[in-house]
Design a protein around this motif. Structure first.
Motif, short mmCIF file in Angstrom:
data_model
loop_
_atom_site.label_atom_id
_atom_site.label_comp_id
_atom_site.label_asym_id
_atom_site.label_seq_id
_atom_site.Cartn_x
_atom_site.Cartn_y
_atom_site.Cartn_z
N VAL A 2 90.09 44.99 8.47
CA VAL A 2 89.88 44.02 9.54
C VAL A 2 88.79 43.04 9.14
O VAL A 2 87.69 43.44 8.75
N GLU A 3 89.10 41.76 9.21
CA GLU A 3 88.10 40.75 8.86
C GLU A 3 87.04 40.66 9.96
O GLU A 3 87.34 40.76 11.15
N LYS A 4 85.80 40.49 9.52
CA LYS A 4 84.70 40.34 10.47
C LYS A 4 84.79 39.00 11.16
O LYS A 4 85.00 37.96 10.52
N ALA A 5 84.64 39.00 12.49
CA ALA A 5 84.74 37.77 13.26
C ALA A 5 83.59 36.82 12.91
O ALA A 5 82.46 37.26 12.65
N LEU A 6 83.89 35.55 12.87
CA LEU A 6 82.87 34.55 12.61
C LEU A 6 81.94 34.43 13.81
O LEU A 6 82.36 34.57 14.96
N VAL A 7 80.68 34.18 13.54
CA VAL A 7 79.70 33.95 14.60
C VAL A 7 79.86 32.51 15.08
O VAL A 7 79.80 31.56 14.28
N ASP A 37 82.04 30.25 6.03
CA ASP A 37 82.55 31.59 5.74
C ASP A 37 81.93 32.62 6.68
O ASP A 37 82.45 33.74 6.81
N ARG A 38 80.83 32.24 7.34
CA ARG A 38 80.14 33.16 8.25
C ARG A 38 80.14 32.66 9.70
O ARG A 38 80.09 33.47 10.63
N PHE A 39 80.17 31.34 9.87
CA PHE A 39 79.98 30.76 11.19
C PHE A 39 81.13 29.84 11.58
O PHE A 39 81.72 29.18 10.73
N GLU A 40 81.39 29.79 12.87
CA GLU A 40 82.36 28.85 13.43
C GLU A 40 81.59 27.79 14.21
O GLU A 40 80.74 28.11 15.04
N LEU A 41 81.89 26.54 13.95
CA LEU A 41 81.16 25.43 14.55
C LEU A 41 81.73 25.08 15.92
O LEU A 41 82.94 24.90 16.08
#
Length: 365
Positions: A2-7, A37-41
């Motif tokens: 499971v891919e980790k959800a973006l912050v 790759d880590r955050f969603e804008l």
């Protein structure tokens, strides 16, 4: 796997402030540096009327703004508002059943209603982490009168000054007898040198004060300190660290708004500054001390004057420093070895760490 959800990071920019346009420039750089790759804008634009609107991107906003200036009808995204206790829920005011969620907010707001504790209080009530100082540090840092008095009590060197509120009786002759000429007149709670004037003749003091009162209800008259303009960046919460030291020189009479953001050729940024290592260490130590004294967290830029005799004076602290292409805060950290993208990530991480620590505090007895 499971891919980790973006912050989800809400970039809050614009604002009902004379520094609105500076905020747009800063926000553009922060958005471009965000590690996708880590955050969603999630861009959140605050227009000059104070409305909060979701937008697709800053580029789209600038295109719409250009169209608006031509008289064309402009349609922004939905008007939104944080819900108290909503843990980052932004409700769409035009459709109360619709919501957008963010995990953390990065305020890239300069000036009143942005870095003075107002937004920080709103975000705290909303129950969402946010980058930068908390309410008290933001409010103190924004008010140059209050911050200078606290620094003075802590034994940190500052320039002699007077502070006046609107309606105060001002004896210009007495002020100049004590401070001499020239003096600087500045609004107490604005940044980017908006409303600042250098007064070189006694006859011009009252006019400069009157002009500054157009931007703020409290005005400072400050003794001129002849020296080099030195800046240092601070990063962290309980155990902050200081960057290398930088220097700003300008062909303008002082580091004005125009010199900062309009006439790029007028400004020279030297990072690291060409100063003695002992003085540089002193700048870093005073920067961290000032950060603590003024109750700051997350980030701040501390500005100094360095006199020919090697003495230092703290000019001011900025709790939401600029992130434009000409801004010293990210440049100082890049010179220290912290890449722009890594800096933005660390600021977000610090915000979430502080929020988690505060959540552990008891709320009943």
């Amino acid at each position: 796997m499971v891919e980790k959800a973006l912050v989800k990071v809400g970039i809050l920019f614009g604002g009902k402030s004379v520094e609105h346009e500076v905020s747009l420039l800063s926000a553009k750089n922060v958005m471009d540096a965000l590690d996708l790759d880590r955050f969603e804008l999630v861009p959140i634009f605050v227009d000059k009327a104070g409305r909060w609107l979701l937008v697709d991107s800053l580029d789209a906003l600038l295109e719409k703004t250009a169209a608006e200036s031509d008289g064309a009808a402009v349609s922004y995204g939905p008007v939104v508002s944080f819900v108290p206790g909503g843990q980052g829920r932004l409700i769409h005011l035009s459709d109360m059943a619709s919501s957008t969620y963010v995990d953390v907010v990065f305020p890239v707001l300069h000036g009143l209603c942005g870095e003075d504790g107002s937004v920080q209080g709103l975000l705290k009530l909303a129950g969402v982490p946010y980058v930068g100082s908390e309410i008290i540090g933001s409010a103190i840092g924004m008010d140059k009168d209050v911050s200078k008095r606290l620094l003075r009590v802590a034994g940190i060197p500052i320039a002699p000054f007077y502070a006046f509120k609107r309606g105060d009786a001002i004896d210009c002759r007495k002020v100049l007898e004590e401070l001499g000429l020239p003096v600087f007149v500045k609004p107490a709670s604005l940044g980017s040198s908006v409303g600042v004037a250098k007064v070189v003749d006694a006859s011009g003091l009252q006019a400069a004060i009157d002009a500054a009162f157009k931007f703020d209800a409290k005005v400072l008259v400050e003794k001129f300190i002849e020296g080099r303009e030195i800046e240092c960046a601070v990063l962290g919460n309980d155990d902050p660290v200081a960057s290398v030291v930088g220097e700003i020189s300008s062909s303008h009479d002082f580091y004005s708004y125009e010199a900062k953001y309009v006439d790029k050729k007028a400004v020279k940024l030297t990072v690291p500054a060409s100063i003695d290592s002992t003085i540089a260490d002193r700048v870093r130590a005073l920067s961290v001390q000032s950060f603590h004294v003024l109750c700051c967290t997350g980030m701040a830029r501390v500005d100094f004057f360095l006199s020919k005799d090697g003495s230092l004076v703290v000019n001011e602290i900025n709790t939401i420093p600029g992130f434009t292409s000409m801004s010293m805060y990210p440049l100082l950290w890049q010179a220290t070895g912290l890449a722009y993208r890594t800096l933005i990530s660390q600021l977000i991480e610090l915000a979430m760490q502080r929020f988690a620590q505060n959540e552990e505090l008891k709320t009943s007895f």
